[in-house]
Structure formats: structure tokens, C-alpha cells
Design an enzyme around this catalytic site. Structure first.
Site, PDB file in Angstrom:
ATOM      1  N   HIS A 194       0.837  -1.198   0.000  1.00 23.72           N
ATOM      2  CA  HIS A 194       0.000   0.000   0.000  1.00 23.72           C
ATOM      3  C   HIS A 194       0.868   1.243   0.000  1.00 23.72           C
ATOM      4  O   HIS A 194       1.955   1.248   0.569  1.00 23.72           O
ATOM      5  CB  HIS A 194      -0.978   0.014   1.173  1.00 23.72           C
ATOM      6  CG  HIS A 194      -0.349  -0.064   2.533  1.00 23.72           C
ATOM      7  ND1 HIS A 194       0.216  -1.217   3.038  1.00 23.72           N
ATOM      8  CD2 HIS A 194      -0.205   0.870   3.502  1.00 23.72           C
ATOM      9  CE1 HIS A 194       0.671  -0.983   4.257  1.00 23.72           C
ATOM     10  NE2 HIS A 194       0.451   0.283   4.564  1.00 23.72           N
ATOM     11  N   HIS A 228       0.838   5.347   0.940  1.00 21.77           N
ATOM     12  CA  HIS A 228       0.203   6.392   1.721  1.00 21.77           C
ATOM     13  C   HIS A 228       0.298   7.693   0.932  1.00 21.77           C
ATOM     14  O   HIS A 228       1.372   8.031   0.430  1.00 21.77           O
ATOM     15  CB  HIS A 228       0.949   6.613   3.045  1.00 21.77           C
ATOM     16  CG  HIS A 228       0.953   5.437   3.957  1.00 21.77           C
ATOM     17  ND1 HIS A 228       0.128   5.345   5.052  1.00 21.77           N
ATOM     18  CD2 HIS A 228       1.701   4.299   3.943  1.00 21.77           C
ATOM     19  CE1 HIS A 228       0.373   4.204   5.682  1.00 21.77           C
ATOM     20  NE2 HIS A 228       1.317   3.548   5.022  1.00 21.77           N
TER      21      HIS A 228
END
Length: 144
Positions: free
Chosen positions: A107, A109
Site C-alpha cells: 500500500h 500512503h
């Protein structure tokens, strides 16, 4: 957790992808899902995860999936910038627990930054409510 290990299909982001855990969605297509971080470091802290690859981190992401995924990361970063008009953006990603990774599903950010405002600690602040996150997500979605 070590940098290299088997992918855990029961990590929280995999559960979000399967619809087992709710999230405040910002964007979704066949490549990526973007949603608000429930432990935001600043207003508008958004996450972008791949949907088609069981990659624990950036090093595990298949090369043939990387380009389309990174295009989505950029698309969401542009929408965050347009919707919230921060002074800057942090676009970051962690690989392995010693580097700060807390969820072992790749992932990125996207963290808006404003002059003079302190950045919260990664995964260390209080949990934000859906009522707080949804209006911010709506501002971002409006720019997609």
C-alpha cells in the site's frame, strides 16, 4: 515481521478487498482500491492498495502489474491535491516491519501536508470516525 514471507490472505487489507471489513472508499477499479486511513497522520491521509496481486510489499509486486497500479497511485495523489489543496504531499510506502510497515499488503500512503502543521505518528494516533473521514473522502472523490 520479516521483509520476505508468505502473503497472509487474512490481513486487514485483504479483508477490506473481500468486503469483510468496511472502509471509506475514495476510488476503486479492477486494478486498485483507495480508501481513507483510519489512523490518519493528517486530514486526507489516503491509502492505495493493489487488487490483483497478493504482494506483501513493493518488492513482491509483479512487474507486469506495477505500471497500472502506480498510475492509480498518481491519480489518487492528484485528486487529494486538487480536493484538499495542501501545501505539499507525502507519497510513501514501507517494506517490512523494521521500515515501519504494519499491514503486510502492498500500500501507498498519500499524506497531505500544510505549512506549520505537525504530522501525526504513523499508525500511532487515534482512530478517526467514519463521520469525520467521509466528508474529506467526498472532497477527494469530487476531483476524480
Amino acid at each position: 515481521m520479516t521483509l520476505h514471507a508468505d502473503y497472509d490472505p487474512d490481513n486487514i487489507f485483504a479483508k477490506i478487498l473481500r468486503g469483510e471489513i468496511p472502509c471509506i472508499k475514495v476510488y476503486e477499479d479492477d486494478v486498485a482500491l483507495s480508501f481513507m486511513d483510519v489512523f490518519p497522520q493528517s486530514e486526507g491521509h489516503t491509502l492505495v492498495i493493489p487488487k490483483r496481486a497478493n504482494a506483501r510489499n513493493f518488492l513482491d509486486m509483479p512487474g507486469n502489474e506495477l505500471g497500472s497500479y502506480m498510475q492509480r497511485v498518481q491519480k489518487i495523489a492528484r485528486a487529494v491535491e486538487a480536493g484538499l489543496q495542501p501545501d505539499g504531499l507525502v507519497v510513501t510506502q514501507f517494506n517490512g516491519a523494521p521500515a515501519g510497515q504494519t499491514v503486510f499488503h502492498l500500500h501507498f500512503h498519500i499524506i497531505p501536508r500544510w505549512e506549520g502543521e505537525a504530522l501525526g505518528r504513523h499508525a500511532g494516533g487515534g482512530m478517526a470516525s467514519a463521520e469525520t473521514l467521509e466528508p474529506v473522502a467526498a472532497r477527494i472523490r469530487a476531483k476524480l
